[in-house]
Design a protein around this motif. Structure first.
Motif, PDB file in Angstrom:
ATOM      1  N   ALA A  35       0.990  -1.665  -0.123  1.00 39.10           N
ATOM      2  CA  ALA A  35       0.175  -0.135   0.682  1.00 39.10           C
ATOM      3  C   ALA A  35       0.371   1.511   0.072  1.00 39.10           C
ATOM      4  O   ALA A  35       0.035   2.237   0.113  1.00 39.10           O
ATOM      5  CB  ALA A  35      -1.262  -0.291   0.867  1.00 39.10           C
ATOM      6  N   CYS A  36       2.091   0.988  -0.113  1.00 37.76           N
ATOM      7  CA  CYS A  36       2.944   1.948  -0.057  1.00 37.76           C
ATOM      8  C   CYS A  36       3.252   2.474  -1.852  1.00 37.76           C
ATOM      9  O   CYS A  36       3.665   3.767  -2.280  1.00 37.76           O
ATOM     10  CB  CYS A  36       5.028   1.927   0.253  1.00 37.76           C
ATOM     11  N   SER A  39      -0.095   6.184  -6.660  1.00 42.59           N
ATOM     12  CA  SER A  39      -1.614   6.241  -6.907  1.00 42.59           C
ATOM     13  C   SER A  39      -2.560   7.482  -7.696  1.00 42.59           C
ATOM     14  O   SER A  39      -2.062   8.263  -6.429  1.00 42.59           O
ATOM     15  CB  SER A  39      -3.116   4.902  -6.723  1.00 42.59           C
ATOM     16  N   ASN A  42      -3.588   9.835  -5.092  1.00 44.25           N
ATOM     17  CA  ASN A  42      -3.655   8.895  -4.070  1.00 44.25           C
ATOM     18  C   ASN A  42      -5.177   7.967  -3.678  1.00 44.25           C
ATOM     19  O   ASN A  42      -5.525   8.168  -2.470  1.00 44.25           O
ATOM     20  CB  ASN A  42      -3.112   9.651  -2.590  1.00 44.25           C
ATOM     21  N   GLN A  44      -6.029   5.110  -4.227  1.00 41.18           N
ATOM     22  CA  GLN A  44      -5.300   3.448  -3.477  1.00 41.18           C
ATOM     23  C   GLN A  44      -6.808   2.763  -3.775  1.00 41.18           C
ATOM     24  O   GLN A  44      -7.048   2.472  -3.631  1.00 41.18           O
ATOM     25  CB  GLN A  44      -5.298   4.215  -2.083  1.00 41.18           C
ATOM     26  N   TRP A  46      -6.938  -0.645  -5.056  1.00 45.25           N
ATOM     27  CA  TRP A  46      -6.627  -1.575  -4.748  1.00 45.25           C
ATOM     28  C   TRP A  46      -7.375  -1.874  -4.109  1.00 45.25           C
ATOM     29  O   TRP A  46      -8.028  -1.570  -2.924  1.00 45.25           O
ATOM     30  CB  TRP A  46      -4.953  -2.070  -4.062  1.00 45.25           C
ATOM     31  N   HIS A  47      -8.589  -2.977  -4.275  1.00 46.33           N
ATOM     32  CA  HIS A  47      -9.169  -4.144  -3.638  1.00 46.33           C
ATOM     33  C   HIS A  47      -9.270  -5.209  -3.907  1.00 46.33           C
ATOM     34  O   HIS A  47      -8.948  -5.629  -5.112  1.00 46.33           O
ATOM     35  CB  HIS A  47     -11.059  -3.200  -4.593  1.00 46.33           C
ATOM     36  N   ASP A 135      -5.292   4.165 -13.464  1.00 44.78           N
ATOM     37  CA  ASP A 135      -6.009   3.808 -11.528  1.00 44.78           C
ATOM     38  C   ASP A 135      -5.727   1.998 -11.857  1.00 44.78           C
ATOM     39  O   ASP A 135      -5.410   1.476 -10.365  1.00 44.78           O
ATOM     40  CB  ASP A 135      -7.370   3.903 -11.368  1.00 44.78           C
ATOM     41  N   SER A 138      -2.021   2.098 -11.221  1.00 48.33           N
ATOM     42  CA  SER A 138      -1.909   2.409  -9.908  1.00 48.33           C
ATOM     43  C   SER A 138      -1.682   1.070  -9.459  1.00 48.33           C
ATOM     44  O   SER A 138      -1.408   0.160  -8.275  1.00 48.33           O
ATOM     45  CB  SER A 138      -2.779   3.734  -9.091  1.00 48.33           C
ATOM     46  N   PHE A 142       0.153  -1.164  -6.820  1.00 49.29           N
ATOM     47  CA  PHE A 142       0.114  -2.070  -5.586  1.00 49.29           C
ATOM     48  C   PHE A 142       1.001  -3.025  -5.387  1.00 49.29           C
ATOM     49  O   PHE A 142       1.401  -4.332  -4.590  1.00 49.29           O
ATOM     50  CB  PHE A 142      -1.159  -2.267  -5.442  1.00 49.29           C
TER      51      PHE A 142
END
Ligand SMILES: Cc1cc2nc3c(=O)[nH]c(=O)nc-3n(C[C@H](O)[C@H](O)[C@H](O)COP(=O)(O)O)c2cc1C
Length: 215
Positions: A35-36, A39, A42, A44, A46-47, A135, A138, A142
């Motif tokens: 998770a660093c 993206s 930001n 984030q 990802w799921h 995205d 991104s 991840f």
């Protein structure tokens, strides 16, 4: 634990896992590092939904049953890129001792995709359907962080677009809502050292073929 360069070079796809369970704390550490990733805005995006134990076994059973009824819904590669898949198949199936004319062996090896190659931890990587290609990049960042963090912890992994070929099964089994686009599966576990194809490091083309410097 390896240094970064060694970790990058060591990571490769694992296609046969030991049944040994994966300690949850190693996964939590790897996810926290993943998770660093940077993206877009930001977000984030990802799921990831993970299934272990009975839930993983039920998922695999449902996927395997579906493979006997319907082919996976995976968009075909454009013609000009197809040789990559056949070259890779030649290397991977060759390392498994499966010859080009061994259709039964080939089909059985392909089916193992939907068993997550025996991995005790099965993941499904998703992203909100309203997001776009920036995205998805991104999510890829991840995912690469995650694979590297797993490698550094002695764990094998394989990203699997094949899993995304049965989205209805994944939604039904794992409760993934419609607004989540399913990008790929993820197999995680300890690599079986006796499976020759696990030691395969497939080559890369010369970087000049993919990168251009202009002055
Ligand atoms: C998004 C993505 C999807 C993939 N899907 C599959 C798959 O469905 N089945 C499989 O065996 N390998 C799959 N792979 C693994 C690739 O074949 C592999 O990364 C590539 O051949 C390079 O080999 P390496 O990972 O061992 O370095 C996938 C990899 C990525 C990044």
């Amino acid at each position: 634990m390896f240094d970064l360069e060694t970790t990058i070079r060591e990571r490769h796809s694992t296609r046969m896992f030991l049944p040994e369970p994966v300690p949850r704390e190693l996964i939590d550490e790897a996810l926290e590092l993943a998770a660093c990733a940077p993206s877009n805005s930001n977000i984030q995006p990802w799921h990831v939904v993970f299934a272990a134990g009975t839930r993983r076994d039920q998922l695999v059973a449902a996927l395997l049953e579906e493979t006997t009824k319907n082919p996976p819904n995976i968009p075909p590669l454009p013609e000009s890129f197809r040789h990559y898949r056949s070259d890779l198949g030649h290397q991977v199936y060759g390392a498994m001792g499966i010859t080009r004319d061994d259709k039964a062996g080939h089909d059985a090896a392909v089916r193992r995709n939907w068993e997550f190659f025996g991995a005790p931890l099965a993941g499904v990587v998703c992203m909100h359907q309203d997001l776009s290609s920036a995205d998805a990049l991104s999510v890829g960042m991840f995912l690469q962080n995650l694979l590297l963090a797993l490698t550094a912890r002695g764990l094998g992994s394989c990203a699997e677009v094949s899993i995304a070929g049965y989205p209805e099964i994944l939604r039904d089994q794992l409760g993934i809502p419609e607004e989540m686009a399913i990008l790929c599966g993820l197999a995680i576990g300890y690599s079986d050292p006796d499976f020759a194809a696990n030691n395969l490091h497939v080559g890369r083309e010369a970087i000049e073929k993919h990168v251009m410097f202009l002055e």
